[in-house]
Scaffold this active site. Structure first.
Site, PDB file in Angstrom:
ATOM      1  NE  ARG A   1      -2.041  -5.213   7.000  1.00  0.00           N
ATOM      2  CZ  ARG A   1      -3.262  -6.491   6.648  1.00  0.00           C
ATOM      3  NH1 ARG A   1      -2.966  -8.142   6.895  1.00  0.00           N
ATOM      4  NH2 ARG A   1      -3.060  -5.639   5.119  1.00  0.00           N
TER       5      ARG A   1
ATOM      6  CE  LYS B   1      -4.012  -2.118   2.240  1.00  0.00           C
ATOM      7  NZ  LYS B   1      -4.244  -2.556   3.850  1.00  0.00           N
TER       8      LYS B   1
ATOM      9  NE  ARG C   1      -4.981 -13.075   4.672  1.00  0.00           N
ATOM     10  CZ  ARG C   1      -5.755 -11.530   4.649  1.00  0.00           C
ATOM     11  NH1 ARG C   1      -5.618 -11.071   3.685  1.00  0.00           N
ATOM     12  NH2 ARG C   1      -6.009 -11.493   6.088  1.00  0.00           N
TER      13      ARG C   1
ATOM     14  CG  ASN D   1      -3.002  -3.045   6.930  1.00  0.00           C
ATOM     15  OD1 ASN D   1      -3.482  -2.056   6.024  1.00  0.00           O
ATOM     16  ND2 ASN D   1      -4.436  -3.322   7.512  1.00  0.00           N
TER      17      ASN D   1
ATOM     18  CB  THR E   1      -6.688  -7.165   9.534  1.00  0.00           C
ATOM     19  OG1 THR E   1      -6.920  -7.749   8.453  1.00  0.00           O
ATOM     20  CG2 THR E   1      -7.193  -5.517   8.586  1.00  0.00           C
TER      21      THR E   1
ATOM     22  CG  HIS F   1      -5.084  -6.290  -0.179  1.00  0.00           C
ATOM     23  ND1 HIS F   1      -6.565  -6.431   0.539  1.00  0.00           N
ATOM     24  CD2 HIS F   1      -4.784  -6.871  -1.407  1.00  0.00           C
ATOM     25  CE1 HIS F   1      -6.821  -7.637  -0.323  1.00  0.00           C
ATOM     26  NE2 HIS F   1      -6.019  -8.022  -1.511  1.00  0.00           N
TER      27      HIS F   1
ATOM     28  CG  PHE G   1     -13.444   0.537   7.410  1.00  0.00           C
ATOM     29  CD1 PHE G   1     -12.738  -0.783   5.721  1.00  0.00           C
ATOM     30  CD2 PHE G   1     -13.891  -0.193   8.479  1.00  0.00           C
ATOM     31  CE1 PHE G   1     -13.075  -1.577   5.441  1.00  0.00           C
ATOM     32  CE2 PHE G   1     -14.311  -1.423   7.903  1.00  0.00           C
ATOM     33  CZ  PHE G   1     -13.502  -2.160   6.792  1.00  0.00           C
TER      34      PHE G   1
END
Length: 148
Positions: A102, A9, A85, A112, A91, A115, A57
């Site tokens: 993360r 991100k 993951r 964070n 998350t 993705h 959000f």
């Protein structure tokens, strides 16, 4: 072989974490099949996150994703969706274990860093959206050293 979609991100790009993140997937033994640095528009971001459109959000998430360039990637390997993951972490970064991306690099859920597809089917959809031109078909010379 299974594929997954991973996106670094805007905060991850701005903070110079691209190489570190790519390195974690490479060191695990996964193969990079597609990669692009891109700034997406609102319509594209809304399409990517359409499953979250009813969430409070949603607009903030879209604003965040269009705020700067992202690195879109396709990774391939045995169990890459589930393992990807785990490499990424929860998350909410405050719930992510140290050693995850993360857990090591994020604090706020709204920033964070990364993705990752949450299922094989969502990976297929995300790859089709982000890489309509397809991805590279190749096999690493290390393949036989990683897989039985």
């Amino acid at each position: 072989m299974e594929q997954t979609f991973i996106m670094i991100k805007p905060d991850g790009v701005q903070r110079g974490l691209v190489g570190e993140i790519i390195g974690r997937f490479e060191k695990k033994g996964f193969s990079l099949k597609g990669l692009k640095l891109i700034t997406v528009d609102r319509a594209f971001a809304e399409k990517h996150y359409s499953d979250l459109s009813a969430k409070p959000f949603f607009n903030g998430l879209v604003d965040y994703i269009i705020s700067g360039p992202v690195v879109a990637m396709v990774w391939e390997g045995k169990g890459v969706v589930t393992t990807g993951r785990k490499i990424i972490g929860a998350t909410n970064p405050l719930e992510s274990a140290p050693g995850t991306i993360r857990g090591d690099y994020a604090i706020d859920i709204g920033r964070n860093v990364i993705h990752g597809s949450d299922a094989v089917e969502s990976a297929r959809k995300e790859i089709a959206l982000w890489f309509p031109e397809g991805v590279a078909e190749w096999q690493s010379s290390l393949h036989s050293w990683i897989y039985e």
